[in-house]
Design a protein around this motif. Structure first.
Motif, PDB file in Angstrom:
ATOM      1  N   GLY A 106       0.610  -1.290  -0.023  1.00  0.00           N
ATOM      2  CA  GLY A 106       0.009   0.114  -0.139  1.00  0.00           C
ATOM      3  C   GLY A 106       0.989   1.033  -0.166  1.00  0.00           C
ATOM      4  O   GLY A 106       0.301   2.405  -0.516  1.00  0.00           O
ATOM      5  N   SER A 157       2.365   1.902  -4.715  1.00  0.00           N
ATOM      6  CA  SER A 157       1.696   3.005  -5.234  1.00  0.00           C
ATOM      7  C   SER A 157       2.543   4.120  -5.453  1.00  0.00           C
ATOM      8  O   SER A 157       2.351   4.698  -6.401  1.00  0.00           O
ATOM      9  N   THR A 207       4.490   3.346  -8.895  1.00  0.00           N
ATOM     10  CA  THR A 207       3.279   3.586  -9.968  1.00  0.00           C
ATOM     11  C   THR A 207       3.073   4.989 -10.147  1.00  0.00           C
ATOM     12  O   THR A 207       3.291   5.544 -11.349  1.00  0.00           O
ATOM     13  N   ALA A 208       3.165   5.747  -9.082  1.00  0.00           N
ATOM     14  CA  ALA A 208       2.760   7.296  -9.239  1.00  0.00           C
ATOM     15  C   ALA A 208       4.012   8.084  -9.757  1.00  0.00           C
ATOM     16  O   ALA A 208       4.151   8.880 -10.776  1.00  0.00           O
ATOM     17  N   GLY A 231       4.232  -2.710  -8.989  1.00  0.00           N
ATOM     18  CA  GLY A 231       4.164  -1.371  -9.023  1.00  0.00           C
ATOM     19  C   GLY A 231       4.903  -0.581 -10.309  1.00  0.00           C
ATOM     20  O   GLY A 231       4.181   0.286 -10.751  1.00  0.00           O
ATOM     21  N   GLU A 291       2.505  -1.219 -13.527  1.00  0.00           N
ATOM     22  CA  GLU A 291       1.353  -0.195 -13.525  1.00  0.00           C
ATOM     23  C   GLU A 291       1.733   1.211 -13.811  1.00  0.00           C
ATOM     24  O   GLU A 291       1.055   1.857 -14.593  1.00  0.00           O
ATOM     25  N   THR A 300      -2.707   3.588 -10.010  1.00  0.00           N
ATOM     26  CA  THR A 300      -1.921   3.575  -8.842  1.00  0.00           C
ATOM     27  C   THR A 300      -2.900   2.524  -7.808  1.00  0.00           C
ATOM     28  O   THR A 300      -2.498   1.840  -7.069  1.00  0.00           O
ATOM     29  N   THR A 301      -4.252   2.840  -7.910  1.00  0.00           N
ATOM     30  CA  THR A 301      -5.148   1.862  -7.344  1.00  0.00           C
ATOM     31  C   THR A 301      -5.048   0.485  -7.780  1.00  0.00           C
ATOM     32  O   THR A 301      -4.974  -0.453  -6.812  1.00  0.00           O
ATOM     33  N   SER A 360      -2.501  -1.031  -8.776  1.00  0.00           N
ATOM     34  CA  SER A 360      -1.148  -1.510  -8.327  1.00  0.00           C
ATOM     35  C   SER A 360      -1.048  -1.825  -6.833  1.00  0.00           C
ATOM     36  O   SER A 360      -0.863  -3.046  -6.274  1.00  0.00           O
ATOM     37  N   VAL A 361      -1.913  -1.346  -5.987  1.00  0.00           N
ATOM     38  CA  VAL A 361      -2.011  -1.564  -4.516  1.00  0.00           C
ATOM     39  C   VAL A 361      -3.041  -2.983  -4.383  1.00  0.00           C
ATOM     40  O   VAL A 361      -2.692  -4.048  -3.600  1.00  0.00           O
TER      41      VAL A 361
END
Length: 380
Positions: A229, A233, A236-237, A335, A338, A353-354, A356-357
Motif C-alpha cells: 500500500g 503505489s 506507480t505514481a 508497482g 502499472e 496507482t489503485t 497496483s495496490v
C-alpha cells in the motif's frame, strides 16, 4: 427568427417552380404539417430537378426546417447554400443541420438480455481482463530478470546511489509504522488467544501461538501488505508521472534503458528492505504478545523467553523470512508495471496507482496461502 407580421407559411407551384413563403415556425406547425403530408401523398417524393424559390420565406425555426426537409428532401436541403444563395446564412445553416441530423440513421436499441446473461458476460470480461493482465505481468517479469542478469554481470553499470535512495525511502521511513502495527497486532493476537485458551486452562500456550503466528505468517504478511500500500503505489505514481510527462521517452532517446534506470533500483531496494522489515515485524509482534503475557497472564519475561527457546524451532523463522524476497519482488514488479501502463492523464495515474495496490495485496495474500499449504504438506 420569426417575422414580425407572423404570416402563416405556405407553398405553391407557379410556372413549374415551387414558391415557399411565410413563417415556417412552431406556431403554424399543425397546419403546415397537414399541407406537407397532403403534398407528399398527392405528388410523391419531391423531384430533385424542380426549381424552388425560398425568397419569400420570412420566418423559420427548427420545427419549420424539419417540415421543409420533409417537403424537399434531406439530400437537397444539405446543399441549400448552392441553389438558394439569397437565403440568410443562419437559415441556411439551420436547414443544413436539420437535414444532416434527419439523414443520420438512428442507433438501434440494444437488445435486452436476461440478468443472468449480463452477469455471465461481465464475469467473462473480467476473466479475460485478468488473463491479459497476468500475461503482461509474466512478460514484464521476464524483462526484469533479463535486465537484472545483464546488469549483475556489469558492475560498472550498478546504480548504487539510486539503490541507497530507494532503500531509505521505501524501507527506513516505513520502520515506525511496521513496528507499531505489528506490536499492536501481536498484543491483539495474544489477548484473543488467551481468552480462548483460558477456558481450557492452557493460557501458557499463548506464547506458542504468538511465536508461531508472527514467525511464520504475520510478520512477513503485515510488512508486505504495508509496503504494497505504501511503496507499490509510490512506484506507480512516480513512473506514471514520468510517463505522462514523456520523461521515459526522453530516457530512451538519450540511449538509456528505463528498466535499468527505473525498475532495477526499486526492485533491489524492495528485496533488501522487506526481509529487514519482516524481522522487525516479527520482533515487535512477539514483543506485543509478551506485554500481554507479562501484564495480564502472569507469565514472567524469563518464562516467556524460555518457552520461545525450548518450543519454537528455527525453521519457523526461516520459513517466514524466506517468503520476504519473493513478496518484495512481486510488489516491486507490479508497482513498476502499472506505472509503465499509465496513458498520460492524471486520471490514468490514479487508476493505475489503485490497481497496483489492489494487485500487490491480492498477489501477496494468494502466494502466502499457497506457501502455507505447501509448507504444511511438506511438514516444514
Amino acid at each position: 427568427m420569426a417575422s414580425t407580421d407572423a404570416s402563416p407559411g405556405r407553398f405553391h407551384v407557379k410556372a413549374g417552380r415551387l414558391h415557399i413563403s411565410g413563417d415556417w415556425v412552431l406556431a403554424h406547425h399543425g397546419v403546415l404539417k397537414e399541407q406537407v403530408a397532403a403534398q407528399r401523398c398527392g405528388a410523391g417524393e419531391s423531384s430533385d430537378d424542380q426549381a424552388v424559390d425560398l425568397s419569400g420565406l420570412t420566418g423559420l425555426d427548427t420545427a419549420g426546417a424539419r417540415l421543409l426537409v420533409a417537403l424537399l428532401g434531406a439530400e437537397r436541403m444539405e446543399d441549400v447554400a448552392r441553389w438558394a444563395p439569397e437565403l440568410p446564412k443562419a437559415r441556411q445553416a439551420l436547414l443544413e443541420t436539420v437535414a444532416r441530423v434527419l439523414r443520420e440513421p438512428l442507433e438501434p436499441e440494444p437488445p435486452r438480455r436476461a440478468p443472468l446473461t449480463d452477469w455471465l458476460v461481465d464475469v467473462g470480461e473480467r476473466v479475460g481482463g485478468l488473463w491479459h493482465q497476468q500475461r503482461l505481468l509474466l512478460g514484464f517479469i521476464g524483462l526484469t530478470l533479463t535486465a537484472l542478469l545483464t546488469t549483475v554481470l556489469r558492475p560498472w553499470r550498478w546504480r548504487v546511489t539510486a539503490l541507497v535512495a530507494h532503500v531509505h525511502q521505501t524501507g527506513l521511513n516505513a520502520v515506525p509504522i511496521v513496528a507499531l502495527l505489528t506490536f499492536l497486532v501481536g498484543a491483539v493476537v495474544a489477548f484473543l488467544g488467551a481468552t480462548v485458551l483460558r477456558d481450557f486452562g492452557a493460557t501458557i500456550f499463548t506464547v506458542n501461538l504468538v511465536a508461531f503466528a508472527f514467525l511464520r505468517e504475520f510478520g512477513v504478511l503485515l510488512a508486505a501488505i504495508l509496503l504494497a500500500g505504501r511503496t507499490a503505489s509510490a512506484f506507480t505514481a512516480q513512473i506514471g508521472a514520468m510517463k505522462a510527462n514523456e520523461e521515459i521517452d526522453a530516457i530512451r532517446a538519450i540511449g538509456l534503458d528505463p528498466m535499468e534506470l527505473l525498475v532495477l533500483p526499486r526492485l533491489l531496494a524492495m528485496m533488501v528492505i522487506l526481509p529487514i522489515l519482516t524481522f522487525i515485524g516479527m520482533l515487535c509482534g512477539i514483543l506485543g504478545g509478551a506485554m500481554v503475557c507479562i501484564f495480564m497472564l502472569d507469565i514472567s519475561a524469563t518464562q516467556f523467553l524460555s518457552i520461545l527457546q525450548r518450543d519454537i524451532p528455527l525453521n519457523h523463522f526461516l520459513v517466514g523470512l524466506g517468503k520476504a524476497p519473493i513478496f518484495a519482488f512481486l510488489i516491486a514488479v507490479i508497482g513498476c508495471l502499472e506505472g509503465f501502463k499509465v496513458s498520460g492523464s492524471a486520471q490514468s495515474v490514479g487508476e493505475h496507482t489503485t490497481s497496483s495496490v489492489v494487485q500487490s495485496i491480492f498477489m501477496v495474500i494468494l502466494l502466502d496461502a499457497v506457501a502455507a499449504l505447501f509448507f504444511m504438506e511438506m511438514g516444514w
